[in-house]
Design a protein around this motif. Structure first.
Motif, PDB file in Angstrom:
ATOM      1  N   PHE A 159       0.791  -1.040   0.068  1.00 54.15           N
ATOM      2  CA  PHE A 159      -0.128  -0.091   0.125  1.00 54.15           C
ATOM      3  C   PHE A 159       0.972   1.193  -0.058  1.00 54.15           C
ATOM      4  N   CYS A 162      -3.115   6.510  -0.667  1.00 53.75           N
ATOM      5  CA  CYS A 162      -4.307   5.960   0.117  1.00 53.75           C
ATOM      6  C   CYS A 162      -5.118   7.126   0.614  1.00 53.75           C
ATOM      7  N   ALA A 192      -7.882   6.303   2.575  1.00 56.66           N
ATOM      8  CA  ALA A 192      -8.715   5.602   3.308  1.00 56.66           C
ATOM      9  C   ALA A 192     -10.087   5.350   3.105  1.00 56.66           C
ATOM     10  N   CYS A 193     -10.499   5.255   1.753  1.00 58.51           N
ATOM     11  CA  CYS A 193     -11.726   4.915   1.345  1.00 58.51           C
ATOM     12  C   CYS A 193     -12.309   3.557   1.913  1.00 58.51           C
ATOM     13  N   GLU A 194     -11.597   2.513   2.089  1.00 57.48           N
ATOM     14  CA  GLU A 194     -11.827   1.095   2.486  1.00 57.48           C
ATOM     15  C   GLU A 194     -12.648   0.469   1.467  1.00 57.48           C
ATOM     16  N   THR A 195     -12.506   1.008   0.030  1.00 57.23           N
ATOM     17  CA  THR A 195     -13.058   0.023  -0.938  1.00 57.23           C
ATOM     18  C   THR A 195     -12.315  -1.430  -0.887  1.00 57.23           C
ATOM     19  N   CYS A 196     -10.948  -1.464  -0.793  1.00 51.39           N
ATOM     20  CA  CYS A 196     -10.210  -2.609  -0.814  1.00 51.39           C
ATOM     21  C   CYS A 196     -10.558  -3.409   0.180  1.00 51.39           C
ATOM     22  N   MET A 231      -8.282  -1.421   8.625  1.00 57.72           N
ATOM     23  CA  MET A 231      -7.757   0.041   8.536  1.00 57.72           C
ATOM     24  C   MET A 231      -6.683  -0.223   9.645  1.00 57.72           C
ATOM     25  N   PRO A 254      -4.723   0.687   5.028  1.00 59.17           N
ATOM     26  CA  PRO A 254      -5.050  -0.809   5.333  1.00 59.17           C
ATOM     27  C   PRO A 254      -3.780  -1.509   5.526  1.00 59.17           C
ATOM     28  N   CYS A 310      -8.911  -0.349  -6.307  1.00 55.29           N
ATOM     29  CA  CYS A 310      -8.558   0.930  -5.653  1.00 55.29           C
ATOM     30  C   CYS A 310      -8.620   2.262  -6.451  1.00 55.29           C
ATOM     31  N   GLU A 344      -7.729   5.109  -6.063  1.00 53.95           N
ATOM     32  CA  GLU A 344      -6.384   6.113  -6.314  1.00 53.95           C
ATOM     33  C   GLU A 344      -5.348   5.362  -6.736  1.00 53.95           C
ATOM     34  N   ALA A 371      -3.524   2.703  -5.298  1.00 54.29           N
ATOM     35  CA  ALA A 371      -2.517   2.845  -4.169  1.00 54.29           C
ATOM     36  C   ALA A 371      -2.020   1.548  -3.529  1.00 54.29           C
ATOM     37  N   ILE A 372      -2.430   0.444  -4.666  1.00 52.87           N
ATOM     38  CA  ILE A 372      -2.167  -0.905  -4.172  1.00 52.87           C
ATOM     39  C   ILE A 372      -1.433  -1.560  -5.292  1.00 52.87           C
TER      40      ILE A 372
END
Ligand code: SF4
Ligand code: SF4
Length: 358
Positions: free
Chosen positions: A282, A287, A289-293, A304, A310, A327, A329, A331-332
């Protein structure tokens, strides 16, 4: 007479092994009496595990080859026996429930009352079987996760067997049929969580056979790629046999219905017996922090962290890349898991690995 046939069928299905092999409980007989009519049961009981010519099977049952062939073709069109075309003619073989009858019978996506009843009876049998036998311990992985290749971080090693496109590029005949787990769930009237059904793929000879007899359909390489894109968007896990050189199917699995994923999630450390050999990493700078993943992760391996990024539980993570594809963004990215073993090359190597780990 009929009762004796189905009792013999119990012994036959026991001897064919695999998950949910024959078990002497009422739910077994309720299922097989619906699956096989008496003459099909008789033929099934005479079928060897290795492919055999019609004359051999007919002789065992005292029927003419024409009569036996008619019954076998009917069975083949419902996934009740295996068929191989060879230069010397068609060969037939007996199938275990899994892998075999349970998967093949739903590929064509038929939705008659017969299929609906069988889908319910299979489920009832599986539940009763697990109550008697308990959860099967997986000592060595028979199946393997194929990661979403575009999520792998630049600079990491990507073997050809790690890439779904390898299989699409390799085979001229690609067949697509219903995912038997979701098709069975649909037939039972269960919620599908928006997951597509007609997306399981077969390659080469087996694809031809399944398309001809079981109602699957041939697709072009372009359509196969589109289907895989759709699966990745939906958050499905690419899964196949745990070999590098002998891959003839690609399932696209979800967490709610998939038989394999369901069994794996019952293991104490699911990520150790079902993995791609990659871990997600990550980027805290990207990131938000939207928590979609976290929501997309099939084995619920993410939570989280304190830094609002995450963190992954590697005992549960499959390395599938479903988090990364979702994700917003970017970010992963997936990275090589240190020390991950190279899978067995062939089915024979896999069988040997299974024997030495049991
Ligand atoms: S989906 Fe991406 S942005 Fe959202 S929490 Fe996960 S890593 Fe962060
Ligand atoms: S964290 Fe979850 S979604 Fe991401 S690779 Fe691991 S198992 Fe797949």
């Amino acid at each position: 007479m009929t009762q004796a046939l189905y009792r013999e069928l119990l012994e036959v299905m026991k001897s064919r092994g695999g998950p949910y092999a024959g078990l002497d409980i009422p739910e077994f007989f309720a299922l097989v009496e619906k699956l096989f009519d008496p003459e099909e049961a008789e033929i099934n009981n005479a079928l060897p595990r290795k492919p055999a010519p019609i004359e051999e099977i007919a002789a065992k049952t005292g029927r003419s080859p024409e009569e036996a062939s008619k019954i076998l073709e009917r069975m083949a069109s419902r996934g009740l026996c295996g068929v191989s075309r060879t230069p010397g003619g068609v060969l037939y073989r007996g199938l275990p429930f899994m892998p075999g009858i349970f998967e093949f019978m739903f590929i064509g996506g038929r939705e008659t009352e017969r299929e609906k009843t069988i889908a319910r009876l299979i489920n009832t049998y599986k539940k009763a079987y697990t109550t008697v036998r308990g959860v099967e311990k997986i000592a060595y992985p028979v199946t393997r996760v194929i990661p979403v290749a575009r999520t792998i971080k630049a600079g990491n090693t990507i073997h050809t067997y790690d890439q779904v496109m390898t299989y699409i590029d390799k085979y001229d005949f690609i067949g697509v049929g219903a995912c038997y787990c979701r098709q069975a769930a649909k037939l039972r009237g269960e919620e599908l969580h928006g997951m597509p059904v007609g997306v399981c793929m077969w390659f080469g000879d087996i694809a031809e056979n399944l398309s001809e007899r079981l109602g699957g359909r041939q697709v072009s390489k372009e359509e196969a790629k589109d289907i895989l894109d759709r699966c990745e968007e939906a958050g499905l896990i690419h899964m196949s046999r745990n070999t590098t050189d002998e891959i003839d199917f690609m399932c696209n699995c979800d967490r709610w219905h998939c038989e394999v994923v369901g069994q794996i999630l019952k293991q104490p450390r699911p990520g150790l017996v079902f993995n791609s050999g990659f871990d997600p990493s990550f980027d805290p700078e990207r990131c938000v922090a939207c928590e979609t993943c976290i929501e997309r992760c099939p084995p619920e391996a993410l939570r989280m962290g304190e830094a609002n990024v995450p963190v992954v539980n590697t005992d549960r993570c499959f390395g599938c890349g479903v988090c990364a594809t979702g994700c917003p963004e970017g970010a992963i990215a997936m990275e090589n898991k240190p020390g991950f073993p190279i899978p067995p090359k062939t089915v024979k190597d896999l069988v040997n690995a299974l024997k030495s780990s049991s």
